[in-house]
Design a protein around this motif. Sequence first.
Motif, PDB file in Angstrom:
ATOM      1  N   GLY A 130       0.464  -1.090  -0.143  1.00 11.23           N
ATOM      2  CA  GLY A 130       0.203   0.084   0.108  1.00 11.23           C
ATOM      3  C   GLY A 130       0.990   0.882   0.050  1.00 11.23           C
ATOM      4  N   LYS A 131       1.940   1.863  -0.228  1.00 15.57           N
ATOM      5  CA  LYS A 131       2.595   2.410  -0.300  1.00 15.57           C
ATOM      6  C   LYS A 131       2.551   3.230  -1.821  1.00 15.57           C
ATOM      7  CE  LYS A 131       6.551   2.295   2.945  1.00 15.57           C
ATOM      8  NZ  LYS A 131       7.935   1.881   3.262  1.00 15.57           N
ATOM      9  N   VAL A 132       2.595   4.377  -2.259  1.00 20.57           N
ATOM     10  CA  VAL A 132       2.723   4.567  -3.488  1.00 20.57           C
ATOM     11  C   VAL A 132       2.962   6.009  -3.205  1.00 20.57           C
ATOM     12  CG1 VAL A 132       0.227   3.653  -4.138  1.00 20.57           C
ATOM     13  CG2 VAL A 132       0.067   6.096  -3.247  1.00 20.57           C
ATOM     14  N   ALA A 133       3.597   6.899  -3.830  1.00 24.46           N
ATOM     15  CA  ALA A 133       4.820   7.797  -4.363  1.00 24.46           C
ATOM     16  C   ALA A 133       4.710   8.577  -6.359  1.00 24.46           C
ATOM     17  CB  ALA A 133       5.750   7.580  -3.652  1.00 24.46           C
ATOM     18  N   ILE A 134       5.225   9.637  -5.910  1.00 19.38           N
ATOM     19  CA  ILE A 134       6.078   9.859  -6.926  1.00 19.38           C
ATOM     20  C   ILE A 134       7.426  10.283  -6.178  1.00 19.38           C
ATOM     21  CG2 ILE A 134       4.279  10.567  -8.146  1.00 19.38           C
ATOM     22  CD1 ILE A 134       4.550  13.424  -7.754  1.00 19.38           C
ATOM     23  N   ASN A 135       8.488  10.615  -6.839  1.00 22.30           N
ATOM     24  CA  ASN A 135      10.207  11.192  -7.005  1.00 22.30           C
ATOM     25  C   ASN A 135       9.969  12.483  -6.976  1.00 22.30           C
ATOM     26  OD1 ASN A 135      10.975   8.623  -6.533  1.00 22.30           O
ATOM     27  ND2 ASN A 135      11.187   8.485  -9.057  1.00 22.30           N
ATOM     28  N   HIS A 136      10.682  13.120  -6.038  1.00 21.46           N
ATOM     29  CA  HIS A 136      11.262  14.688  -5.830  1.00 21.46           C
ATOM     30  C   HIS A 136      12.593  14.701  -6.114  1.00 21.46           C
ATOM     31  CE1 HIS A 136      12.462  18.081  -4.100  1.00 21.46           C
ATOM     32  NE2 HIS A 136      11.200  18.763  -4.591  1.00 21.46           N
ATOM     33  N   PRO A 137      13.300  15.248  -6.883  1.00 21.09           N
ATOM     34  CA  PRO A 137      14.484  15.584  -7.316  1.00 21.09           C
ATOM     35  C   PRO A 137      15.302  15.423  -5.998  1.00 21.09           C
ATOM     36  CG  PRO A 137      13.507  17.408  -8.455  1.00 21.09           C
ATOM     37  CD  PRO A 137      12.333  17.104  -7.873  1.00 21.09           C
ATOM     38  N   GLU A 138      14.857  15.591  -4.628  1.00 20.20           N
ATOM     39  CA  GLU A 138      15.749  15.677  -3.820  1.00 20.20           C
ATOM     40  C   GLU A 138      16.009  14.551  -3.044  1.00 20.20           C
ATOM     41  OE1 GLU A 138      18.221  17.757  -2.858  1.00 20.20           O
ATOM     42  OE2 GLU A 138      17.051  19.007  -4.526  1.00 20.20           O
ATOM     43  N   GLY A 139      14.892  13.266  -3.903  1.00 17.99           N
ATOM     44  CA  GLY A 139      15.120  12.573  -3.164  1.00 17.99           C
ATOM     45  C   GLY A 139      13.810  11.064  -3.586  1.00 17.99           C
ATOM     46  N   LYS A 140      14.001   9.882  -3.512  1.00 18.33           N
ATOM     47  CA  LYS A 140      13.141   9.310  -3.674  1.00 18.33           C
ATOM     48  C   LYS A 140      11.723   8.689  -2.781  1.00 18.33           C
ATOM     49  CE  LYS A 140      13.197   4.683  -5.604  1.00 18.33           C
ATOM     50  NZ  LYS A 140      12.648   4.778  -7.354  1.00 18.33           N
ATOM     51  N   ASN A 141      10.850   9.488  -3.620  1.00 19.60           N
ATOM     52  CA  ASN A 141       9.164   8.554  -2.448  1.00 19.60           C
ATOM     53  C   ASN A 141       9.125   9.584  -2.022  1.00 19.60           C
ATOM     54  OD1 ASN A 141       8.987   6.386  -4.297  1.00 19.60           O
ATOM     55  ND2 ASN A 141       9.916   4.853  -2.718  1.00 19.60           N
ATOM     56  N   LEU A 142       9.276  11.208  -1.987  1.00 17.05           N
ATOM     57  CA  LEU A 142       9.332  11.786  -0.471  1.00 17.05           C
ATOM     58  C   LEU A 142       7.909  12.337  -0.680  1.00 17.05           C
ATOM     59  CD1 LEU A 142      12.366  13.839  -0.534  1.00 17.05           C
ATOM     60  CD2 LEU A 142      11.871  12.116   0.464  1.00 17.05           C
ATOM     61  N   ILE A 143       7.283  12.165  -1.763  1.00 13.79           N
ATOM     62  CA  ILE A 143       5.650  12.770  -2.055  1.00 13.79           C
ATOM     63  C   ILE A 143       5.036  11.749  -2.047  1.00 13.79           C
ATOM     64  CG2 ILE A 143       4.653  14.496  -3.183  1.00 13.79           C
ATOM     65  CD1 ILE A 143       6.930  15.587  -4.724  1.00 13.79           C
ATOM     66  N   GLY A 144       4.620  10.975  -0.897  1.00 15.75           N
ATOM     67  CA  GLY A 144       3.538   9.721  -1.343  1.00 15.75           C
ATOM     68  C   GLY A 144       2.747   9.193   0.026  1.00 15.75           C
ATOM     69  N   ASN A 145       1.793   8.557   0.162  1.00 20.48           N
ATOM     70  CA  ASN A 145       0.728   8.052   0.902  1.00 20.48           C
ATOM     71  C   ASN A 145       0.812   6.386   0.984  1.00 20.48           C
ATOM     72  OD1 ASN A 145      -0.847   8.553   2.648  1.00 20.48           O
ATOM     73  ND2 ASN A 145      -2.843   8.926   0.969  1.00 20.48           N
ATOM     74  N   PHE A 146      -0.022   6.450   1.839  1.00 18.05           N
ATOM     75  CA  PHE A 146      -0.055   4.585   2.496  1.00 18.05           C
ATOM     76  C   PHE A 146      -1.590   4.580   1.630  1.00 18.05           C
ATOM     77  CE2 PHE A 146       3.238   5.255   5.778  1.00 18.05           C
ATOM     78  CZ  PHE A 146       3.621   4.462   5.484  1.00 18.05           C
ATOM     79  N   TYR A 147      -2.536   4.219   0.821  1.00 11.90           N
ATOM     80  CA  TYR A 147      -2.866   3.576   0.053  1.00 11.90           C
ATOM     81  C   TYR A 147      -3.184   2.332  -0.596  1.00 11.90           C
ATOM     82  CZ  TYR A 147      -7.287   5.540  -2.478  1.00 11.90           C
ATOM     83  OH  TYR A 147      -8.263   4.942  -3.160  1.00 11.90           O
ATOM     84  N   PRO A 148      -3.427   1.308   0.384  1.00 12.87           N
ATOM     85  CA  PRO A 148      -3.594  -0.034  -0.302  1.00 12.87           C
ATOM     86  C   PRO A 148      -4.777  -0.057  -1.847  1.00 12.87           C
ATOM     87  CG  PRO A 148      -4.905   0.050   1.446  1.00 12.87           C
ATOM     88  CD  PRO A 148      -4.232   2.006   1.517  1.00 12.87           C
ATOM     89  N   PRO A 149      -3.760  -0.971  -2.929  1.00 10.88           N
ATOM     90  CA  PRO A 149      -4.988  -1.341  -3.757  1.00 10.88           C
ATOM     91  C   PRO A 149      -5.995  -2.262  -2.805  1.00 10.88           C
ATOM     92  CG  PRO A 149      -2.956  -2.975  -3.454  1.00 10.88           C
ATOM     93  CD  PRO A 149      -2.443  -2.115  -2.437  1.00 10.88           C
ATOM     94  N   ARG A 150      -6.707  -2.270  -4.217  1.00 10.22           N
ATOM     95  CA  ARG A 150      -8.185  -3.448  -3.922  1.00 10.22           C
ATOM     96  C   ARG A 150      -8.035  -4.463  -4.114  1.00 10.22           C
ATOM     97  NH1 ARG A 150     -13.376  -1.907  -3.424  1.00 10.22           N
ATOM     98  NH2 ARG A 150     -13.590  -3.923  -2.397  1.00 10.22           N
ATOM     99  N   ALA A 151      -7.200  -5.085  -4.702  1.00  8.20           N
ATOM    100  CA  ALA A 151      -6.525  -6.165  -5.265  1.00  8.20           C
ATOM    101  C   ALA A 151      -4.972  -6.899  -6.241  1.00  8.20           C
ATOM    102  CB  ALA A 151      -7.279  -7.383  -6.167  1.00  8.20           C
ATOM    103  N   VAL A 152      -4.228  -7.762  -5.828  1.00  9.28           N
ATOM    104  CA  VAL A 152      -3.467  -7.923  -6.400  1.00  9.28           C
ATOM    105  C   VAL A 152      -2.939  -8.673  -7.107  1.00  9.28           C
ATOM    106  CG1 VAL A 152      -0.303  -7.496  -6.429  1.00  9.28           C
ATOM    107  CG2 VAL A 152      -1.442  -6.759  -4.823  1.00  9.28           C
ATOM    108  N   LEU A 153      -3.347  -8.885  -9.003  1.00  5.19           N
ATOM    109  CA  LEU A 153      -3.192  -9.713  -9.588  1.00  5.19           C
ATOM    110  C   LEU A 153      -2.051  -9.810 -10.896  1.00  5.19           C
ATOM    111  CD1 LEU A 153      -6.370  -9.055 -11.691  1.00  5.19           C
ATOM    112  CD2 LEU A 153      -6.305 -10.018  -9.303  1.00  5.19           C
ATOM    113  N   TYR A 154      -1.186 -10.715 -10.293  1.00  4.12           N
ATOM    114  CA  TYR A 154      -0.168 -10.611 -10.656  1.00  4.12           C
ATOM    115  C   TYR A 154       0.196 -12.261 -11.586  1.00  4.12           C
ATOM    116  CZ  TYR A 154       5.073 -10.920  -9.872  1.00  4.12           C
ATOM    117  OH  TYR A 154       6.494 -10.196  -9.896  1.00  4.12           O
TER     118      TYR A 154
END
Length: 358
Positions: free
Chosen positions: A138-162
């Motif tokens: 449930g980790k979701v995010a985008i990068n900032h030039p100063e660091g990886k995944n610094l802009i994000g949230n905890f937001y789980p999917p409803r399902a994972v289909l692999y």
Amino acid sequence: MHKQTIRTSSNQYDVIVGKGILQDINEYLPNRYRRILLITDSVVADLYADEIKEKLAQHAEVFVSAVPAGEASKSIEQYYQLLTDAIEHQLDRKSLIVALGGGMIGDLAGFVAATYMRGIDFIQVPTTILAHDSSVGGKVAINHPEGKNLIGNFYPPRAVLYDTDTLTSLSAKEIRSGYAEVIKHGFISDETFLQDVLQTDLTQRLSPDRLADHLQKGIAVKAQVVEADERESNVRKYLNFGHTLGHAIEAELGYGKITHGEAVAIGMQFALNVSENQLGVKLPDEAFDQWMKKNHYPQQLASLSVDRLLQRMKKDKKSENATVQMVLLEAIGKPIVKNIADEQLIPLLEKFIRELDS
């Protein structure tokens, strides 16, 4: 087909792993949706987007947005464009976003879903080995030039289909990247699992059964940790083994120069060295070094500044009070989190980079 259910204090969803799952994707959707936005990248779109869109279109109006392949697309610009796409396609709170691709797409599409209209449903449809880790938790995010995944949230999917059939199209680089997260799960959980991965030759065709076994074991490790600590207040930090330096390398080189997994693998080498230095333990660092060399992981960092890497490590999400915090190992399967003072870390990092490039 193998199913694991992730149960946390606030959420529950299934992770389904198997061959041919995407042939029956509609059967695994958690609800029926009138509008679906399929978010993917330019490479995966050519392989699977039309087929999946056709199947989803049996029950919904389906739109496709494809961003350029590569970590550089996990940016504020692509995020904003995808929100614009969602608005133009008139998605509402009863619509669905499908994240079709690797870890970059899962993070990016998940963050779009988390923030569009304050949150709509999304499902993860991973197509890389690396995403066996990133699609769960449930980790979701985008990068900032100063660091990886610094802009994000905890937001789980409803399902994972692999669907493991999608892994047959992976390049050697993507296989290396994915197996860095597989072996990470071995380091933090189980000696037997770790040794099995260390005996895996990634330059040869992987047995589908062995690959599926490694993926399921890795997902099980991730699931156990996430269920115990959904929002990374304590033990979930263990999943960041190798990531403190790994994320700094990615940011310093420029996102996409080497893969996330390749950077994390180097980060794990360093974490093993620091563990031995700080905790007085003996770990299989030499066996891991040989495994990385045999499988052609990149290991050239001479051009990188120790000071700049240190500053980026301090911007890592785990760091506190401008002090680097690392996940170390007391033994295989026994991770801990430890703050490392600059005067201890700098000589270790200088020595590591010097020996890595020798």
